[in-house]
Scaffold this motif. Sequence first.
Motif, PDB file in Angstrom:
ATOM      1  N   GLY A 194       1.143  -1.383  -0.089  1.00  0.00           N
ATOM      2  CA  GLY A 194       0.255  -0.107   0.024  1.00  0.00           C
ATOM      3  C   GLY A 194       1.220   1.041  -0.591  1.00  0.00           C
ATOM      4  N   LEU A 195      -0.120   2.088   0.373  1.00  0.00           N
ATOM      5  CA  LEU A 195       0.935   3.837  -0.166  1.00  0.00           C
ATOM      6  C   LEU A 195       0.268   4.626   0.729  1.00  0.00           C
ATOM      7  N   ASP A 196       1.075   5.118   1.099  1.00  0.00           N
ATOM      8  CA  ASP A 196       0.547   6.766   2.302  1.00  0.00           C
ATOM      9  C   ASP A 196       0.726   8.013   1.417  1.00  0.00           C
ATOM     10  N   TYR A 197      -0.515   8.267   1.237  1.00  0.00           N
ATOM     11  CA  TYR A 197       0.246  10.102   0.120  1.00  0.00           C
ATOM     12  C   TYR A 197      -0.489  10.941   1.316  1.00  0.00           C
ATOM     13  N   GLU A 198       0.826  11.775   1.138  1.00  0.00           N
ATOM     14  CA  GLU A 198       0.347  13.611   2.132  1.00  0.00           C
ATOM     15  C   GLU A 198       0.582  14.289   1.477  1.00  0.00           C
ATOM     16  N   ALA A 199      -0.249  15.432   2.037  1.00  0.00           N
ATOM     17  CA  ALA A 199      -0.517  16.282   0.937  1.00  0.00           C
ATOM     18  C   ALA A 199      -0.261  17.811   1.307  1.00  0.00           C
ATOM     19  N   HIS A 200       0.453  19.038   0.836  1.00  0.00           N
ATOM     20  CA  HIS A 200       0.186  19.988   1.800  1.00  0.00           C
ATOM     21  C   HIS A 200      -1.047  20.280   1.616  1.00  0.00           C
ATOM     22  N   PRO A 201      -1.340  20.977   2.734  1.00  0.00           N
ATOM     23  CA  PRO A 201      -2.530  22.462   2.783  1.00  0.00           C
ATOM     24  C   PRO A 201      -3.229  23.117   1.294  1.00  0.00           C
ATOM     25  N   ASP A 202      -1.733  23.447  -0.102  1.00  0.00           N
ATOM     26  CA  ASP A 202      -1.918  23.857  -0.565  1.00  0.00           C
ATOM     27  C   ASP A 202      -2.711  22.782  -1.748  1.00  0.00           C
ATOM     28  N   ALA A 203      -2.237  22.137  -1.931  1.00  0.00           N
ATOM     29  CA  ALA A 203      -2.061  20.900  -2.919  1.00  0.00           C
ATOM     30  C   ALA A 203      -3.616  21.169  -4.075  1.00  0.00           C
ATOM     31  N   THR A 204      -4.435  21.541  -3.272  1.00  0.00           N
ATOM     32  CA  THR A 204      -5.867  21.273  -4.166  1.00  0.00           C
ATOM     33  C   THR A 204      -5.442  22.864  -4.563  1.00  0.00           C
ATOM     34  N   ALA A 205      -5.285  23.722  -4.595  1.00  0.00           N
ATOM     35  CA  ALA A 205      -4.649  24.978  -5.441  1.00  0.00           C
ATOM     36  C   ALA A 205      -3.974  24.991  -6.364  1.00  0.00           C
ATOM     37  N   VAL A 206      -3.039  24.207  -5.546  1.00  0.00           N
ATOM     38  CA  VAL A 206      -1.869  23.440  -7.315  1.00  0.00           C
ATOM     39  C   VAL A 206      -2.390  22.967  -8.367  1.00  0.00           C
ATOM     40  N   LEU A 207      -2.872  22.106  -7.509  1.00  0.00           N
ATOM     41  CA  LEU A 207      -3.433  21.129  -8.132  1.00  0.00           C
ATOM     42  C   LEU A 207      -4.555  21.771  -9.331  1.00  0.00           C
ATOM     43  N   ARG A 208      -6.009  22.990  -9.360  1.00  0.00           N
ATOM     44  CA  ARG A 208      -5.932  23.233  -9.442  1.00  0.00           C
ATOM     45  C   ARG A 208      -5.291  24.087 -11.262  1.00  0.00           C
ATOM     46  N   ARG A 209      -4.192  24.990 -10.736  1.00  0.00           N
ATOM     47  CA  ARG A 209      -3.538  25.398 -11.474  1.00  0.00           C
ATOM     48  C   ARG A 209      -3.237  24.660 -12.634  1.00  0.00           C
ATOM     49  N   CYS A 210      -2.582  24.184 -12.104  1.00  0.00           N
ATOM     50  CA  CYS A 210      -2.649  22.281 -13.328  1.00  0.00           C
ATOM     51  C   CYS A 210      -3.745  22.466 -14.083  1.00  0.00           C
ATOM     52  N   VAL A 211      -4.615  22.114 -13.367  1.00  0.00           N
ATOM     53  CA  VAL A 211      -5.077  22.245 -14.873  1.00  0.00           C
ATOM     54  C   VAL A 211      -6.098  23.255 -15.449  1.00  0.00           C
ATOM     55  N   GLU A 212      -6.240  24.581 -14.820  1.00  0.00           N
ATOM     56  CA  GLU A 212      -6.322  25.386 -15.690  1.00  0.00           C
ATOM     57  C   GLU A 212      -5.584  26.092 -16.347  1.00  0.00           C
ATOM     58  N   SER A 213      -4.282  25.825 -16.320  1.00  0.00           N
ATOM     59  CA  SER A 213      -2.823  26.465 -17.002  1.00  0.00           C
ATOM     60  C   SER A 213      -2.917  25.148 -18.532  1.00  0.00           C
ATOM     61  N   VAL A 214      -3.316  23.664 -17.744  1.00  0.00           N
ATOM     62  CA  VAL A 214      -3.440  22.575 -19.477  1.00  0.00           C
ATOM     63  C   VAL A 214      -4.556  22.951 -20.290  1.00  0.00           C
ATOM     64  N   ALA A 215      -5.548  24.003 -19.352  1.00  0.00           N
ATOM     65  CA  ALA A 215      -6.773  24.123 -20.367  1.00  0.00           C
ATOM     66  C   ALA A 215      -6.407  25.348 -20.954  1.00  0.00           C
ATOM     67  N   ALA A 216      -5.484  26.462 -20.651  1.00  0.00           N
ATOM     68  CA  ALA A 216      -5.687  27.254 -21.062  1.00  0.00           C
ATOM     69  C   ALA A 216      -4.235  26.914 -22.734  1.00  0.00           C
ATOM     70  N   GLU A 217      -3.451  26.444 -22.395  1.00  0.00           N
ATOM     71  CA  GLU A 217      -2.265  25.626 -23.188  1.00  0.00           C
ATOM     72  C   GLU A 217      -3.505  25.164 -24.533  1.00  0.00           C
ATOM     73  N   THR A 218      -3.995  24.401 -23.902  1.00  0.00           N
ATOM     74  CA  THR A 218      -4.384  23.219 -25.123  1.00  0.00           C
ATOM     75  C   THR A 218      -5.615  23.707 -25.930  1.00  0.00           C
ATOM     76  N   GLY A 219      -6.507  24.577 -24.918  1.00  0.00           N
ATOM     77  CA  GLY A 219      -7.810  25.175 -25.602  1.00  0.00           C
ATOM     78  C   GLY A 219      -8.655  24.267 -24.903  1.00  0.00           C
ATOM     79  N   LEU A 220      -8.502  22.888 -24.624  1.00  0.00           N
ATOM     80  CA  LEU A 220      -9.472  21.812 -24.442  1.00  0.00           C
ATOM     81  C   LEU A 220     -10.083  21.791 -22.663  1.00  0.00           C
ATOM     82  N   ARG A 221     -11.172  21.006 -22.427  1.00  0.00           N
ATOM     83  CA  ARG A 221     -11.478  21.327 -20.603  1.00  0.00           C
ATOM     84  C   ARG A 221     -10.942  19.999 -20.443  1.00  0.00           C
ATOM     85  N   VAL A 222     -10.709  20.205 -18.992  1.00  0.00           N
ATOM     86  CA  VAL A 222      -9.618  19.402 -19.072  1.00  0.00           C
ATOM     87  C   VAL A 222     -10.377  19.282 -17.034  1.00  0.00           C
TER      88      VAL A 222
END
Length: 138
Positions: free
Chosen positions: A49-77
């Motif tokens: 198994g695995l234990d994943y630890e997440a920084h308190p800002d992880a959701t905000a960073v994940l959202r930025r990743c989604v937004e940047s890929v959407a902006a770069e590709t012009g696609l819905r992600v």
Amino acid sequence: MRVSRVTTDVLDGAVSRAVEDAVGSPGCGAVVTFRGVVRDVDDHRGVTGLDYEAHPDATAVLRRCVESVAAETGLRVAAVHRYGTLVVGDVALVAAAAAGHRREAFEACSLLVERIKAEVPIWKRQHFTDGVSEWVGL
């Protein structure tokens, strides 16, 4: 349900469908979904198994990743990443991209997954069948 988030919730079929629904539209002929699943081996060593630890800002960073890929590709992600204790077979990440054609959807989904792995502050501790554990990616 927000589809760009980090959560302790189990990523089941309903979550996968919600991520796909968030990106799909009548003009999209392709919806590509990636599910990262905990496997039972890593580098020829048995994994329990695995234990994943997440920084308190992880959701905000994940959202930025989604937004940047959407902006770069012009696609819905969209993407949802789980943290906490996971066992073999559990889903750790669901990511999806939609496009008019499959190639663009595959490329955008791959880009999104790679961006998430590189930028989102989530750390993984693997537990091996021999009782040893180690942190990955620190």
